[in-house]
Design a protein around this motif. Structure first.
Motif: not given
Lengths: 154, 513
Positions: A103-107, A109, A119
């Protein structure tokens, strides 16, 4: 009761109490109504049942990302399954990474099955219900979750 | 000879400019005596909120740094520019982005006005936070100012809400994904209710999200709700509370300051003189009406001066400083506008506005704890300060009580070390989910770097409470810890978090994609 006994409540107190009481009753009712109004009775939003085309166009062992629909369709030897690409953390769209999804927003996985491997995501990526319509096209219902590991056999 | 009506009319016509001027400006000239100076203050709607005389300490720039006034000034700027932007802005998902582009490229001075709006809003957030820190460190929340501290806290929350709602309006990628994240933070009590399996029966998260968005997705309903909040509901609430805030300053006796000396010796124009003791056989009441020098009966000199014109020059200069700062920033730096909102592809990294990045870092540990629980704890904790620290002392003086400055620096370094250590540990070793992927979510909600920091800060503050035996010093340590934690987390998330929220030393090291 003699006329000399003072009344238990005089007219002025009665009127003050009545006006105060009605004021707060009206305020409470109005506030309740006003706070109820913004809570939508009908939720607007697109229908989230997506036709993805005939099953033949997806080879066994393939995976196809549908960005607009927010899901990834997989086909393996056992059948079809679809995994939602909306992160269960705060709703960003996950992207494919080497070992699964990231996820690009809060890492957050996820592995290839959508289970959380790191994450902040609280839940695995949902598996979505796959079915077919009368003409044989595959349909994914993005509002309907199925247990992880569920395959749709053609 | 009797004047005819015609002559009278012509005479009135001739003196018209003069009479209109006299009606508007009653004094008609600069005030010369103290009496006229006081009239200039209380006969004017815009000035009468000030007292006629003002304490010299209040005029000292280093007491307040004019922060509250700067916040007001930047709010006035956003208000004016906001109204101008409303002329062209269209709150519709189809038109919003284009209308912002129009404002930026086609509307005469539109780009400059939008930049001012954006910079004034950012400046407002900064100075509101600094203003709160100033009030705290000068102990100005103490009796009788407890209520105004609460009003100020309300103003802080509204300021942040205004920034948040304004963020969606351009309907670009930045807006769309920030609000997706924000509304899912509102939804995050689900993390807790899911973890204990009661979402089906009790779902406050879903309720909050629906209330905010009017739907399950960020769409037209969300845009119009945010617009209504941003241009009407929140500004109205802010103006109302601002009125109460100002009014209370007067009612609470102006800015907090140490008591003027009572009896004994008092400072009098540079020399110490005995204070006038009243004789029991005399009345002094009438002396207060005497113009000029009068005996300060039974009390030291007030050390006040006329508000006109000193206070107004001071206020005007702070106001103009704010305007100048904002205009310069707006001239040289454009408000961002990314691509049109795209529900399929988030920005990578998708970052909130900088003042929410501390929260975003916390949210990257647990949405519920970092996005809701800790902010609520902070706001409630701030609200409780004046009611838990009730001992008078130190009002209106920076670090006014004994060893306050030392505790501030100790707490500063402590919080800096602990927060940096926690971040370094998390970046290097991950957290519970990385070590054991199947761990129950409840553990992560309860034990994560954010909640641990809160517990450590609270523990430190309790230690100070017991060691120093002072509630004020415990409050100072806790406030300092949270302030430092907030600043460091904000810095860390701004500079050191890159794509996929991974750690990078500098943004220049981000992978190109």
């Amino acid at each position: 009761m003699s006329r000399l006994d003072p009344p238990r409540i005089n007219r002025r107190s009665f009127l003050s109490l009545a006006s105060m009481g009605s004021f707060f009753a009206a305020l409470g009712t109005a506030a309740a109504g006003m706070f109820r109004l913004p809570n939508p009775a009908v939720l607007p939003g697109p229908v989230r049942r997506f036709k993805l085309g005939p099953p033949e166009q997806f080879a066994a062992g393939s995976e196809t990302a549908f960005a607009e629909q927010g899901l990834v369709l997989f086909r393996d030897d056992e059948g079809f399954y679809a995994i939602s690409s909306t992160c269960t953390h705060l709703g960003c769209t996950v992207a494919r990474s080497q070992d699964g999804f990231a996820c690009p927003c809060h890492g957050s996985r996820f592995d290839n099955e959508g289970s959380v491997i790191g994450g902040p995501a609280p839940r695995p990526l949902p598996w979505l219900e796959v079915s077919r319509v009368a003409n044989g096209d595959l349909v994914v219902n993005a509002d309907s979750e199925v247990p992880e590991g569920t395959r749709y056999r053609v | 000879m009797e004047e005819t009506a015609t002559q009278e009319f012509l005479h009135n016509l001739r003196t018209l400019p003069h009479s209109v001027k006299e009606a508007c400006f009653r004094l008609g000239k600069a005030p010369e005596s103290e009496r006229e100076e006081s009239q200039a203050t209380f006969h004017n709607l815009f000035l009468h909120i000030h007292s006629v005389r003002v304490h010299l300490r209040t005029l000292s720039p280093t007491l307040t740094f004019g922060l509250g006034l700067m916040a007001t000034a930047s709010f006035v700027l956003t208000l004016i520019t906001g109204v101008l932007l409303m002329v062209y802005y269209k709150p519709s998902t189809d038109l919003a982005y284009q209308s912002i582009k129009d404002i930026h490229f086609a509307v005469f001075t539109g780009r400059f006005i939008r930049n001012i709006h954006r910079w004034a809003a950012q400046f407002m957030v900064v100075v509101v936070l600094l203003h709160m820190a100033r009030v705290f460190f000068t102990a100005s929340y103490k009796k009788p100012r407890e209520f105004n501290w609460l009003v100020g806290l309300g103003l802080l929350v509204i300021t942040l809400a205004l920034s948040f709602t304004g963020y969606l309006l351009p309907w670009d990628q930045l807006a769309y994904w920030a609000i997706t994240i924000g509304s899912n933070i509102a939804n995050s009590p689900r993390e807790l209710t899911d973890a204990i399996g009661i979402t089906k029966y009790f779902d406050p998260g879903g309720f909050q999200k629906r209330l905010l968005l009017g739907a399950n997705y960020v769409g037209q309903d969300a845009l119009i709700r945010f617009y209504v909040l941003h241009v009407f509901v929140l500004p109205l609430a802010l103006v109302t509370l601002l009125g109460v805030h100002f009014w209370r300053i007067r009612k609470d006796g102006g800015l907090a300051k140490p008591e003027d000396p009572m009896g004994g010796l008092a400072e009098w124009g540079g020399e110490r003189r005995p204070v006038f003791e009243p004789l029991a056989t005399k009345t002094y009441g009438l002396m207060a009406l005497v113009k000029g020098q009068r005996p300060p009966v039974n009390r030291g000199p007030e050390n006040t001066v006329m508000s006109w014109p000193r206070l107004f020059w001071a206020e005007l200069s702070v106001f103009m400083l704010t305007v100048a700062t904002t205009l310069i920033l707006a001239f040289y730096s454009d408000a961002p506008l990314k691509e049109l909102a795209n529900a399929a592809i988030p920005e990578n990294p998708a970052k909130a506005p900088w003042y929410f990045l501390g929260i975003q870092e916390l949210v990257s540990y647990s949405a519920f704890t970092g996005g809701l629980l800790i902010p609520v704890i902070v706001v409630v904790g701030l609200a409780l300060i004046p009611f838990l620290d009730r001992r008078a002392g130190g009002e209106g003086t920076w670090f006014g009580t004994k060893s306050e400055r030392a505790v501030f620096w100790q707490s500063f370094l402590f919080a800096l070390a602990v927060t940096a250590g926690m971040l370094a540990f998390t970046v290097n070793y991950g957290w519970l989910r990385n070590w054991s992927p199947n761990i129950h979510q409840l553990w992560i909600i309860v034990i994560n770097p954010g909640s641990l920091l809160v517990v450590i800060f609270a523990g430190w503050s309790i230690l100070i409470l017991r060691r120093k035996n002072s509630v004020r010093l415990a409050a100072v340590s806790l406030f300092t810890c949270f302030l430092v934690g907030f600043i460091l987390l904000t810095y860390f998330a701004t500079v050191h978090r890159g794509p996929n929220w991974h750690f990078y030393w500098w943004p220049s090291q981000w992978p190109i994609h």
